[in-house]
Design a protein around this motif. Sequence first.
Motif, PDB file in Angstrom:
ATOM      1  N   LEU A 143      13.072  -6.538  -5.659  1.00 22.22           N
ATOM      2  CA  LEU A 143      11.503  -6.258  -5.517  1.00 22.22           C
ATOM      3  C   LEU A 143      11.623  -4.794  -6.402  1.00 22.22           C
ATOM      4  N   SER A 144      12.484  -4.741  -7.420  1.00 20.81           N
ATOM      5  CA  SER A 144      12.488  -3.110  -7.272  1.00 20.81           C
ATOM      6  C   SER A 144      11.467  -3.163  -8.962  1.00 20.81           C
ATOM      7  N   LEU A 145      10.125  -2.523  -8.909  1.00 18.21           N
ATOM      8  CA  LEU A 145       9.139  -2.504  -9.532  1.00 18.21           C
ATOM      9  C   LEU A 145       8.999  -1.266 -10.668  1.00 18.21           C
ATOM     10  N   ILE A 146       8.582  -1.817 -11.567  1.00 15.31           N
ATOM     11  CA  ILE A 146       8.000  -0.430 -12.467  1.00 15.31           C
ATOM     12  C   ILE A 146       6.600  -0.581 -12.340  1.00 15.31           C
ATOM     13  N   LYS A 147       6.340   0.302 -12.155  1.00 14.49           N
ATOM     14  CA  LYS A 147       4.451   0.209 -11.500  1.00 14.49           C
ATOM     15  C   LYS A 147       3.443   1.247 -12.908  1.00 14.49           C
ATOM     16  N   GLY A 148       2.224   1.677 -13.329  1.00 16.10           N
ATOM     17  CA  GLY A 148       1.443   3.104 -13.819  1.00 16.10           C
ATOM     18  C   GLY A 148       1.416   2.526 -15.076  1.00 16.10           C
ATOM     19  N   GLY A 149       1.276   1.660 -15.793  1.00 18.61           N
ATOM     20  CA  GLY A 149       0.932   0.992 -17.166  1.00 18.61           C
ATOM     21  C   GLY A 149       0.065   1.129 -17.079  1.00 18.61           C
ATOM     22  N   GLY A 150      -0.588   0.899 -16.140  1.00 20.21           N
ATOM     23  CA  GLY A 150      -2.794   1.017 -15.950  1.00 20.21           C
ATOM     24  C   GLY A 150      -3.142   2.801 -15.315  1.00 20.21           C
ATOM     25  N   ALA A 151      -2.182   3.118 -15.019  1.00 20.47           N
ATOM     26  CA  ALA A 151      -1.746   5.080 -14.983  1.00 20.47           C
ATOM     27  C   ALA A 151      -2.363   5.571 -13.624  1.00 20.47           C
ATOM     28  N   ALA A 152      -2.147   4.979 -13.360  1.00 22.40           N
ATOM     29  CA  ALA A 152      -2.723   4.839 -11.292  1.00 22.40           C
ATOM     30  C   ALA A 152      -1.626   5.453 -10.736  1.00 22.40           C
ATOM     31  N   LEU A 153       0.431   4.996 -11.115  1.00 25.59           N
ATOM     32  CA  LEU A 153       0.991   4.733 -10.159  1.00 25.59           C
ATOM     33  C   LEU A 153       0.604   6.680  -8.865  1.00 25.59           C
ATOM     34  N   LEU A 154       0.193   6.840  -9.321  1.00 23.64           N
ATOM     35  CA  LEU A 154       0.274   8.094  -8.021  1.00 23.64           C
ATOM     36  C   LEU A 154      -0.378   7.793  -6.806  1.00 23.64           C
ATOM     37  N   ARG A 155      -2.196   7.208  -6.634  1.00 26.45           N
ATOM     38  CA  ARG A 155      -2.421   7.038  -5.463  1.00 26.45           C
ATOM     39  C   ARG A 155      -2.154   5.481  -5.474  1.00 26.45           C
ATOM     40  N   GLU A 156      -1.024   4.920  -6.535  1.00 31.98           N
ATOM     41  CA  GLU A 156      -1.069   3.586  -6.030  1.00 31.98           C
ATOM     42  C   GLU A 156       0.231   3.857  -5.182  1.00 31.98           C
ATOM     43  N   LYS A 157       1.360   4.720  -5.518  1.00 31.68           N
ATOM     44  CA  LYS A 157       2.419   4.690  -4.680  1.00 31.68           C
ATOM     45  C   LYS A 157       1.915   5.663  -3.082  1.00 31.68           C
ATOM     46  N   LEU A 158       0.688   6.407  -3.123  1.00 25.96           N
ATOM     47  CA  LEU A 158       0.307   6.875  -1.796  1.00 25.96           C
ATOM     48  C   LEU A 158       0.130   5.774  -0.735  1.00 25.96           C
ATOM     49  N   VAL A 159      -0.820   4.860  -0.833  1.00 23.45           N
ATOM     50  CA  VAL A 159      -1.483   3.894  -0.964  1.00 23.45           C
ATOM     51  C   VAL A 159      -0.465   2.990  -0.657  1.00 23.45           C
ATOM     52  N   TRP A 160       0.554   2.694  -1.100  1.00 21.52           N
ATOM     53  CA  TRP A 160       1.892   1.642  -0.813  1.00 21.52           C
ATOM     54  C   TRP A 160       2.605   2.669   0.252  1.00 21.52           C
ATOM     55  N   GLU A 161       2.883   3.533   0.289  1.00 21.82           N
ATOM     56  CA  GLU A 161       3.739   4.118   1.379  1.00 21.82           C
ATOM     57  C   GLU A 161       3.060   4.712   2.942  1.00 21.82           C
ATOM     58  N   ALA A 162       1.793   4.313   2.367  1.00 22.55           N
ATOM     59  CA  ALA A 162       0.585   4.685   4.077  1.00 22.55           C
ATOM     60  C   ALA A 162       0.514   3.453   4.731  1.00 22.55           C
ATOM     61  N   SER A 163       1.198   2.106   4.058  1.00 17.55           N
ATOM     62  CA  SER A 163       0.515   0.948   3.923  1.00 17.55           C
ATOM     63  C   SER A 163       1.972   0.284   5.061  1.00 17.55           C
ATOM     64  N   LYS A 164       1.690  -1.095   6.103  1.00 15.57           N
ATOM     65  CA  LYS A 164       2.450  -1.790   6.731  1.00 15.57           C
ATOM     66  C   LYS A 164       3.370  -2.541   6.261  1.00 15.57           C
ATOM     67  N   ARG A 165       2.508  -2.880   4.916  1.00 21.36           N
ATOM     68  CA  ARG A 165       3.353  -4.148   3.926  1.00 21.36           C
ATOM     69  C   ARG A 165       3.270  -4.590   2.779  1.00 21.36           C
ATOM     70  N   CYS A 166       3.345  -4.275   1.838  1.00 20.33           N
ATOM     71  CA  CYS A 166       3.101  -4.229   0.683  1.00 20.33           C
ATOM     72  C   CYS A 166       3.263  -6.146   0.019  1.00 20.33           C
ATOM     73  N   VAL A 167       2.352  -6.082  -1.117  1.00 18.52           N
ATOM     74  CA  VAL A 167       2.781  -7.454  -1.947  1.00 18.52           C
ATOM     75  C   VAL A 167       2.629  -7.308  -3.170  1.00 18.52           C
ATOM     76  N   VAL A 168       3.087  -7.557  -3.499  1.00 14.56           N
ATOM     77  CA  VAL A 168       3.341  -7.165  -5.746  1.00 14.56           C
ATOM     78  C   VAL A 168       2.747  -8.675  -5.345  1.00 14.56           C
TER      79      VAL A 168
END
Length: 229
Positions: free
Chosen positions: A91-116
């Motif tokens: 479950l390694s990922l490439i994200k950011g096609g929608g240019a939101a990768l920074l806010r996405e990563k900040l929110v992911w890292e603050a999450s107990k669980r992340c589902v892609v």
Amino acid sequence: MSSDVEDQKRVAGEAAAALVESGMTVGLGTGSTAAWFVKALAARKLDILGVPTSQTTAELAQSLGIRLGELGPVKDIDLTIDGADEIGPGLSLIKGGGAALLREKLVWEASKRCVVIADAAKRVAVLGKFPLPIEVVAFGHETTALRLCDALALCDLGVAPRLRMRDGAPVKTDGGNLIYDAACGRIEEPAALADALKSVTGVVDHGLFLDLADQALVGAPEGVIVLEP
Ligand code: 5RP
């Protein structure tokens, strides 16, 4: 059965919405698959607090009546659901096609669980066919791009990242930064590449999401496939 790509995104989004329970604080991803999730979540009319990963998602969620909070004042997120451009091994990922990768990563890292969530075409044996988005500060970005070439070359990737443009102008992220896309081809050592990119001054973050996803829900012709790292 969901053979059409949009249908696969929809069923993945709906399956993810079923994971949410009343009382949860939920990270809301960005992109077309995440939009299906947000719509399915709103339809459940649960008492939740949403933490959006982009202005676009904030506007969609708000229009559907989802109560929103912001990362920062909101510190703990129970579950984040988000799309991806590629889902690779573990479950390694490439994200950011929608240019939101920074806010996405900040929110992911603050999450107990992340589902892609994704359609079946996003699954790959090796990451890198999708150009890797790299967010850089606007100041001196041409110089940062040259440093990026050096960092990529050190990882045996002889590629020159391209500034992402739309309608003749550089794409700006919600944070006012720019995006360079690196068409790596095959990323054999994602962790080493992630470290190399982060070491370049001017790089804010990149679209490699490693060891962050706890589960993937992939829409496929035969239904929703559940993947674990
Ligand atoms: C945005 C993202 C998206 O989640 C990713 O681009 C997938 O988008 P879509 O669901 O539209 O295929 O990382 O920055």
